[in-house]
Design a protein around this motif. Structure first.
Motif, mmCIF file in Angstrom:
data_model
loop_
_atom_site.group_PDB
_atom_site.id
_atom_site.type_symbol
_atom_site.label_atom_id
_atom_site.label_comp_id
_atom_site.label_asym_id
_atom_site.label_seq_id
_atom_site.Cartn_x
_atom_site.Cartn_y
_atom_site.Cartn_z
ATOM 1 N N SER A 176 10.461 51.895 78.333
ATOM 2 C CA SER A 176 10.706 52.586 79.605
ATOM 3 C C SER A 176 9.567 52.352 80.595
ATOM 4 N N ARG A 177 8.319 52.409 80.092
ATOM 5 C CA ARG A 177 7.186 52.173 81.006
ATOM 6 C C ARG A 177 7.222 50.768 81.588
ATOM 7 N N LEU A 178 7.477 49.774 80.735
ATOM 8 C CA LEU A 178 7.519 48.404 81.234
ATOM 9 C C LEU A 178 8.671 48.198 82.205
ATOM 10 N N ALA A 179 9.843 48.773 81.905
ATOM 11 C CA ALA A 179 10.989 48.617 82.804
ATOM 12 C C ALA A 179 10.723 49.265 84.161
ATOM 13 N N ASN A 180 10.150 50.454 84.157
ATOM 14 C CA ASN A 180 9.845 51.126 85.430
ATOM 15 C C ASN A 180 8.788 50.368 86.215
ATOM 16 N N SER A 181 7.802 49.808 85.516
ATOM 17 C CA SER A 181 6.763 49.037 86.200
ATOM 18 C C SER A 181 7.333 47.793 86.867
ATOM 19 N N VAL A 182 8.251 47.101 86.173
ATOM 20 C CA VAL A 182 8.861 45.896 86.748
ATOM 21 C C VAL A 182 9.706 46.253 87.966
ATOM 22 N N MET A 183 10.475 47.303 87.876
ATOM 23 C CA MET A 183 11.323 47.694 89.004
ATOM 24 C C MET A 183 10.495 48.161 90.199
ATOM 25 N N LYS A 184 9.312 48.702 89.941
ATOM 26 C CA LYS A 184 8.478 49.210 91.029
ATOM 27 C C LYS A 184 7.734 48.094 91.751
ATOM 28 N N SER A 185 7.268 47.082 91.005
ATOM 29 C CA SER A 185 6.408 46.049 91.596
ATOM 30 C C SER A 185 7.070 44.688 91.674
ATOM 31 N N LYS A 213 9.850 39.928 78.999
ATOM 32 C CA LYS A 213 9.106 40.917 78.214
ATOM 33 C C LYS A 213 9.903 42.215 78.072
ATOM 34 N N VAL A 214 10.621 42.594 79.144
ATOM 35 C CA VAL A 214 11.447 43.793 79.061
ATOM 36 C C VAL A 214 12.544 43.609 78.013
ATOM 37 N N VAL A 215 13.149 42.409 77.968
ATOM 38 C CA VAL A 215 14.196 42.136 76.977
ATOM 39 C C VAL A 215 13.633 42.220 75.561
ATOM 40 N N LEU A 216 12.428 41.693 75.357
ATOM 41 C CA LEU A 216 11.810 41.751 74.030
ATOM 42 C C LEU A 216 11.557 43.198 73.614
ATOM 43 N N ASP A 217 11.052 44.024 74.539
ATOM 44 C CA ASP A 217 10.828 45.435 74.202
ATOM 45 C C ASP A 217 12.146 46.162 73.934
ATOM 46 N N ALA A 218 13.200 45.788 74.653
ATOM 47 C CA ALA A 218 14.508 46.393 74.401
ATOM 48 C C ALA A 218 15.014 46.045 72.998
ATOM 49 N N ASP A 219 14.770 44.809 72.568
ATOM 50 C CA ASP A 219 15.156 44.420 71.207
ATOM 51 C C ASP A 219 14.380 45.218 70.164
ATOM 52 N N LYS A 220 13.104 45.496 70.449
ATOM 53 C CA LYS A 220 12.306 46.286 69.502
ATOM 54 C C LYS A 220 12.851 47.718 69.385
ATOM 55 N N VAL A 221 13.322 48.277 70.505
ATOM 56 C CA VAL A 221 13.929 49.614 70.457
ATOM 57 C C VAL A 221 15.180 49.591 69.586
ATOM 58 N N GLN A 261 21.941 50.796 79.094
ATOM 59 C CA GLN A 261 22.006 51.187 80.500
ATOM 60 C C GLN A 261 20.718 50.831 81.232
ATOM 61 N N LYS A 262 19.570 51.092 80.599
ATOM 62 C CA LYS A 262 18.279 50.788 81.224
ATOM 63 C C LYS A 262 18.103 49.292 81.408
ATOM 64 N N LEU A 263 18.502 48.511 80.395
ATOM 65 C CA LEU A 263 18.365 47.063 80.495
ATOM 66 C C LEU A 263 19.283 46.500 81.574
ATOM 67 N N ASP A 264 20.489 47.037 81.698
ATOM 68 C CA ASP A 264 21.392 46.579 82.760
ATOM 69 C C ASP A 264 20.837 46.911 84.141
ATOM 70 N N ASP A 265 20.230 48.084 84.308
ATOM 71 C CA ASP A 265 19.649 48.452 85.600
ATOM 72 C C ASP A 265 18.517 47.502 85.985
ATOM 73 N N VAL A 266 17.656 47.201 85.025
ATOM 74 C CA VAL A 266 16.542 46.302 85.321
ATOM 75 C C VAL A 266 17.054 44.911 85.662
ATOM 76 N N GLU A 267 18.039 44.429 84.887
ATOM 77 C CA GLU A 267 18.573 43.084 85.142
ATOM 78 C C GLU A 267 19.226 43.008 86.520
ATOM 79 N N HIS A 268 19.980 44.035 86.903
ATOM 80 C CA HIS A 268 20.620 44.039 88.226
ATOM 81 C C HIS A 268 19.576 44.054 89.340
ATOM 82 N N PHE A 269 18.526 44.845 89.164
ATOM 83 C CA PHE A 269 17.490 44.934 90.202
ATOM 84 C C PHE A 269 16.720 43.616 90.306
#
Length: 679
Positions: A22-31, A46-54, A92-100
């Protein structure tokens, strides 16, 4: 041996993975609006890799929960909902990041780059079609080569941005690319018509093309500069010589583009080199950044002084050291600053790094010429001596014993070498149910769980999955042993075991490893504690017998038969816990034999200064405060060493590297007969 984690520990690890994701996804969407295209793609990977770890952590929680259901009569439905909710939140979080990210990448970078590449190729195609009848063959060939380069660049742009193209514009770009590719063969065939017309005009329609040469030399490319300032002047010298021979006309434009093509993209981008007009201006900028001769000379000297000393009989390290010195002298000669290497301090530093036997030979060789040689000339004497020894040590290295049985086993690689995976969103579907998300992990497949044991075994055998972890992988390096069947009666002849999903005795309490069987040592009259019994049953027979021989306090004790009273421990209702001590002789990488006392009840590691020096360990000075009885304190000045060890996992699990922090002592003040004179 790997130990099973509790459900609470696995849930804690899943929570940690979710927070990191979540922290990495929010950071990417912000910057993301401040990043370049490459940086944004790398961040999304990197976000995709962290999503796989979850997802993997959630799978382990579900497996542990299912295992607990076998011992609980009323399952908790809230846990099932929590696992399902975690998967939905992750998707849902991964789709939001990918769309953004797609919106930013395509709007700021991809649309303009792809449009320019396609328009350039389309214009050149139209221009060549309209000019074809009146062109000469040579001019047509030049324009056709240029068009092929533009088409290649357009294909690369389409491939680069194929994932990030918006759905509304994707068909249009694909159709334009197909039109360009369909015109290219027609334009290439037009070259044959021009060649035929030229031959007919010259009256030699039956003439053939000149024969190809019998020997074809491979084209030589200009040397590339990667940003290493130590190689800057050598690269510049070679580049100018080859470029002058390849382009004798001396065109400034050609020289500039050839120079930009010979630089790493990172160097050209950081210095904004494409914005300069000529090659001379680019060389000026490169010289300001990488051409400081004093800094280069200082870097070379510091690299020499940072070389580790050669200890013991290591011919290969001696040869490597000689070659490093020769390379440093060559580089400084190109700079015209060999005086930095002939400094007496540098010479003394190199002498101190030689092994003892070679150092003795060097002192004997230089003793006769020491009076006539100047301090600067001592380096030349040392280099001449080392060159005379290089061939000898090369032959010594070739004569070393290369017995394969004594070679160190290489640690199997468990991670990719690439910095990030350049994935296009592809996720393999499950080979049993066809769903996406759990890839090749059969234990997560809902359809697989509902099959009977025989059908499960058939599915595992058909698709080549591992019977121990239910994953499809190569070898045993990545095999998980956390969820092996714990029924003793199910183990095969090799003792490999199987996953508890494949156990034909699911629900049976027989063979529970927690019901310990008595050790053979009990029948012989020697008894051990329950902890010792549990430890011994988990080991192979040969290793278990070796551990029995070194147990120093089994429960069985010898008491006087004339005393009818109970023992001291029994009277006071006390229990003595086991302490395992072993005396081993350890072999280091260089072949040294080091005596070792292993005490599992100790909380600190110690090593003698002599042994640490022989192993060439890294160290630092530390001050210890030893607290005694009654508030007594003693301050001790010693060293702290970092010791690398290799751990051999039981049961064929491979090896792993570890680090031990050890405190230095002068000597071990204890007399142990088995150690003898060894440390």
């Amino acid at each position: 041996m790997a130990e099973s984690k509790s459900l609470k520990q696995l849930k804690r690890e899943r929570m940690t993975a979710k927070q990191r994701f979540s922290r990495l996804a929010n950071s990417v969407m912000k910057s993301c609006k401040k990043m370049s295209a490459d940086e944004l793609m790398e961040a999304f990977n990197k976000v995709v890799l962290d999503a796989d770890k979850v997802l993997e952590a959630n799978e382990e929680v579900e497996i542990a929960w299912l295992e607990e259901l076998e011992h609980v009569s009323t399952p908790k439905e809230s846990m099932r909902d929590d696992i399902k909710r975690t998967v939905e939140e992750r998707e849902q979080k991964l789709d939001d990041v990918e769309h953004f990210v797609q919106k930013v990448l395509w709007g700021n970078f991809g649309n303009s780059e792809l449009t320019v590449a396609l328009e350039a190729a389309e214009k050149e195609c139209k221009r060549l079609l309209m000019s074809q009848p009146g062109l000469k063959l040579e001019v047509y060939e030049l324009m056709l080569n240029h068009l092929e380069g533009l088409v290649k660049a357009a294909k690369e742009a389409v491939f680069r941005w194929s994932r990030w193209i918006s759905d509304a514009e994707r068909p249009d770009f694909q159709q334009r690319m197909r039109n360009i590719e369909s015109l290219l063969p027609e334009l290439i065939s037009g070259k044959a018509d021009l060649l035929q017309a030229k031959l007919e005009h010259n009256g030699s329609s039956d003439a053939t093309l000149p024969p190809s040469p019998a020997i074809k030399l491979r084209p030589t490319a200009l040397p590339r500069f990667d940003g290493n300032r130590r190689n800057f002047y050598l690269w510049k010298k070679e580049w100018e010589a080859l470029q002058k021979q390849g382009e004798p006309t001396g065109s400034k434009e050609v020289r500039k583009f050839q120079l930009l093509d010979s630089l790493e993209e990172r160097v050209a981008r950081e210095l904004r080199l494409p914005t300069y007009g000529t090659a001379d201006e680019i060389f000026r900028v490169l010289g300001n950044r990488f051409g400081n001769k004093s800094a280069i000379a200082l870097e070379i000297v510091e690299e020499l002084q940072a070389l580790p000393p050669v200890r013991g009989h290591q011919p290969r390290r001696v040869v490597d050291m000689i070659q490093v010195v020769e390379k440093a002298l060559y580089d400084l000669s190109e700079l015209g600053n060999t005086g930095a290497l002939r400094n007496p301090l540098v010479t003394k530093s190199l002498e101190s790094k030689l092994p003892e036997n070679l150092k003795k030979e060097w002192l004997v060789c230089s003793a006769g010429e020491e009076e006539v040689a100047s301090p600067e000339g001592r380096f030349d004497m040392l280099l001449k001596f080392l060159r005379s020894q290089e061939k000898i040590y090369e032959q010594l290295d070739q004569l070393r014993d290369d017995d394969s049985s004594k070679r160190e086993r290489k640690i199997p690689q468990k991670h990719a070498r690439t910095k990030a995976t350049n994935s296009l969103g592809f996720q393999a579907s499950c080979i049993v149910c066809g769903e996406r998300g759990h890839r090749k992990k059969l234990y997560y497949c809902k359809k697989f769980k509902t099959l009977r044991v025989g059908e499960k075994r058939e599915a595992v055998k058909k698709f080549g999955a591992c019977v121990r972890c239910l994953e499809i992988h190569d070898g045993n390096a990545e095999c998980k042993t956390t969820f092996l069947c714990k029924n003793e009666g199910c183990k095969d002849a090799q003792g490999l075991g199987h996953h508890y999903y494949l156990c034909p005795k699911v629900g049976s309490k027989e063979g529970d490893p927690r019901r310990l069987r008595p050790s053979p040592a009990r029948a012989e009259g020697k008894r051990y504690t329950e902890s010792q019994e549990e430890f011994l049953t988990s080991l192979p027979p040969d290793l278990a017998q070796r551990c029995r021989n070194v147990f120093c306090n089994s429960v069985s004790k010898t008491f006087s038969l004339t005393v009818p009273e109970q023992g001291l421990l029994a009277e006071n209702d006390l229990k003595e816990f086991p302490v395992i001590m072993m005396i081993l002789e350890v072999t280091a990488n260089a072949g040294q034999k080091i005596g070792t006392l292993i005490d599992l009840a100790s909380d600190t590691n110690y090593i003698t200064h002599e042994a640490a020096g022989e192993l060439d360990l890294r160290s630092e000075d530390v001050t210890l405060i030893v607290h005694g009885v009654g508030g007594m304190q003693v301050t001790v000045q010693t060293k702290r060493y970092l010791l690398k060890i290799r751990i051999l996992w039981i049961g064929g699990g491979g090896t792993a590297l570890g680090l031990l922090v050890s405190l230095g002592v002068v000597a071990v003040d204890v007399e142990i007969a088995n150690l003898g004179e060894r440390r």
